[in-house]
Design a protein around this motif. Structure first.
Motif, mmCIF file in Angstrom:
data_model
loop_
_atom_site.group_PDB
_atom_site.id
_atom_site.type_symbol
_atom_site.label_atom_id
_atom_site.label_comp_id
_atom_site.label_asym_id
_atom_site.label_seq_id
_atom_site.Cartn_x
_atom_site.Cartn_y
_atom_site.Cartn_z
ATOM 1 N N TYR A 121 0.827 -1.195 0.000
ATOM 2 C CA TYR A 121 0.000 0.000 0.000
ATOM 3 C C TYR A 121 0.868 1.254 0.000
ATOM 4 O O TYR A 121 1.987 1.265 0.521
ATOM 5 N N VAL A 122 0.318 2.321 -0.628
ATOM 6 C CA VAL A 122 0.994 3.625 -0.734
ATOM 7 C C VAL A 122 0.186 4.622 0.076
ATOM 8 O O VAL A 122 -0.887 5.051 -0.363
ATOM 9 N N PRO A 123 0.642 4.995 1.268
ATOM 10 C CA PRO A 123 -0.125 5.955 2.071
ATOM 11 C C PRO A 123 -0.175 7.333 1.409
ATOM 12 O O PRO A 123 0.786 7.765 0.762
ATOM 13 N N ARG A 124 -1.317 7.986 1.561
ATOM 14 C CA ARG A 124 -1.400 9.377 1.144
ATOM 15 C C ARG A 124 -0.475 10.212 2.031
ATOM 16 O O ARG A 124 -0.174 9.819 3.176
ATOM 17 N N PRO A 125 -0.033 11.394 1.530
ATOM 18 C CA PRO A 125 0.832 12.235 2.374
ATOM 19 C C PRO A 125 0.182 12.598 3.710
ATOM 20 O O PRO A 125 0.872 12.751 4.716
ATOM 21 N N LEU A 139 2.520 -4.361 3.491
ATOM 22 C CA LEU A 139 3.815 -3.663 3.511
ATOM 23 C C LEU A 139 3.611 -2.246 2.997
ATOM 24 O O LEU A 139 2.884 -2.015 2.032
ATOM 25 N N SER A 140 4.272 -1.296 3.631
ATOM 26 C CA SER A 140 4.158 0.118 3.247
ATOM 27 C C SER A 140 5.279 0.495 2.280
ATOM 28 O O SER A 140 6.460 0.281 2.573
ATOM 29 N N ASN A 374 11.799 5.984 -6.552
ATOM 30 C CA ASN A 374 12.025 6.724 -5.317
ATOM 31 C C ASN A 374 13.263 6.262 -4.555
ATOM 32 O O ASN A 374 13.462 6.671 -3.411
ATOM 33 N N GLY A 375 14.076 5.426 -5.185
ATOM 34 C CA GLY A 375 15.270 4.921 -4.518
ATOM 35 C C GLY A 375 15.149 3.441 -4.226
ATOM 36 O O GLY A 375 14.250 2.734 -4.717
ATOM 37 N N PRO A 376 16.043 2.911 -3.394
ATOM 38 C CA PRO A 376 16.021 1.478 -3.063
ATOM 39 C C PRO A 376 14.722 1.083 -2.374
ATOM 40 O O PRO A 376 14.149 1.852 -1.596
ATOM 41 N N VAL A 377 14.272 -0.115 -2.688
ATOM 42 C CA VAL A 377 13.057 -0.666 -2.074
ATOM 43 C C VAL A 377 13.474 -1.870 -1.221
ATOM 44 O O VAL A 377 13.955 -2.889 -1.739
ATOM 45 N N HIS A 378 13.300 -1.734 0.101
ATOM 46 C CA HIS A 378 13.617 -2.833 1.022
ATOM 47 C C HIS A 378 12.716 -2.699 2.234
ATOM 48 O O HIS A 378 12.620 -1.633 2.839
ATOM 49 N N PHE A 379 12.070 -3.802 2.572
ATOM 50 C CA PHE A 379 11.122 -3.780 3.678
ATOM 51 C C PHE A 379 11.797 -4.352 4.926
ATOM 52 O O PHE A 379 12.384 -5.449 4.900
ATOM 53 N N TYR A 384 7.959 -1.652 6.778
ATOM 54 C CA TYR A 384 8.134 -0.360 6.123
ATOM 55 C C TYR A 384 9.337 -0.405 5.174
ATOM 56 O O TYR A 384 10.306 -1.141 5.391
ATOM 57 N N ASN A 385 9.233 0.408 4.147
ATOM 58 C CA ASN A 385 10.357 0.574 3.227
ATOM 59 C C ASN A 385 11.368 1.499 3.898
ATOM 60 O O ASN A 385 11.236 2.721 3.860
ATOM 61 N N ASP A 386 12.374 0.926 4.526
ATOM 62 C CA ASP A 386 13.228 1.719 5.415
ATOM 63 C C ASP A 386 14.459 2.305 4.752
ATOM 64 O O ASP A 386 15.240 2.990 5.400
ATOM 65 N N ASN A 387 14.650 2.038 3.466
ATOM 66 C CA ASN A 387 15.823 2.612 2.795
ATOM 67 C C ASN A 387 15.531 4.042 2.359
ATOM 68 O O ASN A 387 15.616 4.391 1.189
ATOM 69 N N ALA A 388 15.170 4.894 3.303
ATOM 70 C CA ALA A 388 14.832 6.281 2.989
ATOM 71 C C ALA A 388 15.908 7.204 3.538
ATOM 72 O O ALA A 388 16.493 6.950 4.594
#
Length: 892
Positions: A121-125, A139-140, A374-379, A384-388
């Motif tokens: 899922y892609v949360p709204r801002p 998974l977010s 948006n960059g690396p994707v890793h849950f 959560y996608n924590d590679n932010a």
């Protein structure tokens, strides 16, 4: 048998392939579900584009077609969402991708966890959509929203702030705000919290009152954090800037994951020191260019708005949905290649039977590391996608008002805050290699705007040349745009400024370059350079049509003078006749040949001949006649000289009658409307003037509402109707050189100067003023003026300054009357001679005879050695020779 062998073989091969595919887990298609709530066009477009790209890519899922089933809701409704998701699960979907609000997201997480269906899922801002079960199947695609808050708190702690203003709107979750408040309380921070309830409130007095409450605390709260949507953030800064709250005494932080470069560019025009925090986004690689090009092509709104778009110019949720599809496709591909794929089965909500392949698919999703837009994707283990990584940007403004956002560091979970430069401290002391924002307004020849078919408009003109010369001297660069409201700038009733001045006051531009007049009222809110040109106002009219008079040779004298001249001829001729009759010394009554030379007709003829400087056949003998002739000749000398001088002026100078010839004439009449450009310096001049004539003109223009919105509208109105346009003479001088239908009248009034306007307090003003003075002293300014205001112009030579003193050549229209008079004289002469011949023939009984002299004395003279032998009745000799004879004696 040979005929049917090939089709049978193909059937066997196809059946065998299908059977093997089923045995070894090779599907021919895989279906994913898509659930959108209030989707944007960009989100749906990105999702479909990802599916299409995967199906076109032979390196991923070869031989397998990726399909999708979609459900859309236009608003949040958890009950309806349950029904729609149940419908999707019956379609044998292998995974679900959703973009929804928080309430709907909670329903979807619960259902997918029950059915063991992987859910990205892609949360709204504005959605604080937490993963409900860390070990569940949802998974977010976004990192934790708290990561942005952690970066913000780290920055605040590093700056040792003790007081903070928090401005937030509905896009910022209250739970996050509460976390900040708790953190601030633990550090004994003094916090003031302001809420923006809606975008409409931003332009209201209520919101300004909130900002004023900050300013009234004597900078007790000079650290401001804005936690709003990107558009609201920009508007908050505009409003604060108008209240002079974005200066070096204030430190601002704007924190939003999705704030784009274009939002930052619009903030570049403000003063003060501002730091921004946003998600760090790759600028190249991984299908980025194709993705941006596709969204720009399929969404005209974006295509028109952005010439060179970046990822953050579109909703990041669209890029996250694109990455979600690719993450699923790569996971499907890995499982199929590893022969670990389990075919999807229909899932029935009222008979909750979990999908056996869901656990395997979820594990593969968690283990894989992939690259995305948006960059690396890793849950991580919490889902959560924590590679932010957060990007720290800084904008600082010194007294030269140089503003630029640049990256000064990053923040991530592992390394924390890493700044390459201190925040809020960087200053720039040189204009070299800096970009200024210039606002302008089209007015020929100062500024021309050429519309390009496939790019931004191109500006040129006198002031563009001046600006380029200043750019060369001071080594800066600039971007230029035209003020949206097409006005120079005036103060409105509510105290706000419009036009170019308003753009400077609102910090949307650094300098204003156009035919902008320096006035005291404008000087209160902006700064001006030294004048680069002085000017006055004049009146523009439509040039009257030239009226040609074929009898223009009569114009040097009016009718009374011509009548007096004619009367003088008759009177002098009559007096001369009388003097010749009564004077004892005249030849009248003698036997001399000219005894009757001054009869009445000859005397009048003598007066006329003298007047036209041709003389007569004889001159008077008596002293009285000679005295009269002498004075008559003196009279004719003066009259002919006067006529000749006036005739030259009348024939060589074009005269055009205009209804008014000065400002006083214009103010004294009411038949012709007149006006100027609304909200211009002339508009303000007439409005505030205490001089009687200008007060009357203001009353007339204001009551009749004869103002125009733009200069071009004033020009058009002059040609289309009876209208006088009052404007600045440099622009009108250029107009007359390029359009021969216009003319100006009267002397210039309201003498003022043009200057370049800057934001108030900019020291750039002094440097620009010095450069302008250098250009004037070196002659460069005059050179540029000569380029755009040429003294010679082939289009309208009469308006060229060097030709105004030259006499124009005469056309036939100016002198045709003289030819008409000559033709009339010829015609009258022919008529008279015919009458004479007819009269003579009637008197001579049908024969042409010459009259006999009264004294019967005939004197024959030989002329030019012609011998007189015999004179027959018809004056022609027998041998055909023409004899010349003269009758001397009393006239008939």
């Amino acid at each position: 048998m040979k005929t049917h062998g090939l089709p049978v073989s193909l059937f066997v091969l196809a059946f065998t392939g299908t059977l093997l595919q089923a045995i070894h887990g090779y599907p021919d298609k895989v279906t994913i579900g898509a659930f959108f709530e209030e989707p944007t066009i960009a989100e749906e477009t990105a999702f479909k584009y990802a599916v299409d790209q995967i199906n076109r890519n032979s390196s991923i899922l070869p031989g397998v077609k990726l399909l999708y089933k979609k459900e859309v809701m236009d608003r949040s409704n958890p009950f309806l969402a349950t029904i729609k998701v149940c419908s999707l699960m019956t379609s044998q979907i292998a995974a679900l991708v959703s973009i929804t609000s928080q309430s709907t997201n909670s329903v979807l997480q619960s259902m997918t966890n029950t059915m063991t269906l992987p859910h990205l899922y892609v949360p709204r801002p504005s959605c604080n959509c937490k993963v409900l079960e860390p070990k569940g199947y949802s998974l977010s695609m976004r990192p934790r929203q708290s990561q942005l808050d952690q970066a913000l708190l780290t920055l605040i702690k590093q700056q040792h702030w003790r007081s903070i203003v928090l401005i937030y709107d509905e896009s910022y979750d209250f739970d996050r705000l509460q976390t900040l408040i708790i953190e601030g309380t633990s550090h004994s921070w003094d916090m003031l919290i302001l809420r923006v309830s809606s975008r409409e409130e931003l332009n209201s007095k209520k919101f300004r009152k909130k900002l004023r409450s900050i300013d009234e605390r004597n900078f007790r709260y000079n650290n401001v954090v804005v936690l709003c949507s990107p558009d609201t953030t920009v508007e908050v800064l505009y409003q604060a800037n108008e209240m002079h709250m974005v200066g070096n005494q204030y430190l601002w932080v704007i924190a939003n994951e999705e704030i784009s470069d274009r939002h930052l560019d619009s903030i570049n025009i403000t003063t003060g020191m501002i730091t921004g925090i946003r998600k760090r986004i790759p600028t190249e690689g991984y299908h980025l260019n194709g993705y941006l090009a596709h969204l720009q092509k399929t969404h005209p709104g974006y295509s028109l708005s952005f010439l060179f778009p970046t990822l953050q110019d579109f909703p990041l949720s669209a890029a996250y949905s694109y990455d979600a599809v690719w993450a699923l496709a790569r996971t499907f591909d890995n499982l199929i290649r590893e022969r670990n794929w389990t075919a999807a089965t229909p899932l029935i909500c009222h008979k909750p039977t979990p999908w056996l392949g869901g656990k395997n698919l979820l594990g593969s999703l968690r283990r894989n590391n992939m690259s995305g837009l948006n960059g690396p994707v890793h849950f991580n283990g919490e889902g959560y996608n924590d590679n932010a990584e957060m990007e720290i940007l800084s904008l600082t403004t010194n007294d030269e008002n140089i503003t630029k956002f640049w990256a000064i560091g990053t923040w991530n979970v592992q390394g924390g805050l890493n700044l390459t430069e201190p925040a809020f401290t960087r200053e720039i002391h040189s204009f070299e290699n800096t970009t200024l924002t210039v606002v302008t307004l089209t007015e020929k020849p100062f500024i021309f705007k050429d519309i390009a078919e496939d790019g931004p408009p191109v500006f040129r003109g006198f002031l563009i040349d001046v600006l380029n010369e200043l750019k060369t001297q001071l080594k800066f660069s600039y971007t230029i745009f035209e003020t949206p409201d097409q006005k120079y700038g005036a103060k409105k009733e509510d105290g706000e400024w419009n036009g170019m001045v308003g753009q400077l006051v609102q910090k949307r531009a650094h300098i204003a370059v156009s035919a902008l007049t320096i006035t005291s009222e404008r000087e209160d809110v902006v700064d001006f350079t030294k004048p680069y040109m002085d000017y006055g106002a004049t009146i523009l009219l439509r040039k009257p049509e030239q009226k040609y008079n074929v009898f223009a040779f009569l114009e040097p004298f009016n009718f009374q003078v011509w009548a007096c001249i004619l009367g003088s001829i008759l009177i002098v001729g009559f007096i001369l006749y009388i003097l010749n009759r009564i004077s004892p010394y005249s030849s009248f009554g003698t036997d001399e040949p000219d005894a009757d030379a001054f009869n009445l007709s000859n005397s009048v003829w003598f007066a006329y001949g003298s007047l036209v400087q041709q003389g007569g056949e004889s001159n008077p003998r008596a002293s009285s006649g000679r005295m009269l002739s002498g004075f008559w000749w003196f009279f004719t000398l003066i009259m002919i000289s006067t006529y000749t001088a006036n005739l030259a002026a009348f024939l060589t100078v074009t005269r055009m009658d205009t209804p008014v010839r000065s400002v006083d004439d214009l103010a004294a009449q009411t038949s012709m409307p007149y006006g100027t450009v609304e909200d211009s310096s002339l508009y303000t001049f007439f409005k505030t003037s205490k001089i009687g004539v200008y007060e009357r003109m203001w009353d007339f223009m204001n009551n009749s509402n004869t103002f125009v919105n733009t200069v071009e509208a004033g020009y058009d109105k002059v040609l289309s109707e009876e209208y006088a346009f009052i404007w600045e003479n440099p622009s009108l001088d250029y107009l007359k050189l390029t359009n021969c239908d216009y003319t100006t009248i009267g002397r210039p009034f309201n003498m003022k100067g043009y200057g370049i306007a800057l934001q108030e307090g900019m020291s750039l003003r002094d440097q620009l003023s010095i450069s302008i003075l250098k250009m004037q002293e070196s002659g460069k300014m005059d050179e540029l003026k000569g380029k755009w205001w040429p003294s010679e112009n082939a289009n309208c030579p009469a308006e060229s300054s060097s030709q105004k003193s030259k006499a124009s050549e005469l056309g036939l229209n100016s002198v045709a009357g003289v030819f008409y008079v000559l033709a009339l004289g010829v015609g009258i002469s022919i008529v008279i001679v015919l009458i004479e011949i007819i009269w003579w023939l009637l008197r001579g009984e049908g024969k042409l005879k010459r009259p006999k002299p009264k004294n019967d004395k005939i004197v024959l003279e030989e002329v030019e050695r012609i011998e007189i032998k015999h004179i027959p009745n018809d004056s022609t000799s027998s041998n055909g020779k023409r004899k010349i004879w003269t009758h001397v004696g009393n006239s008939v």
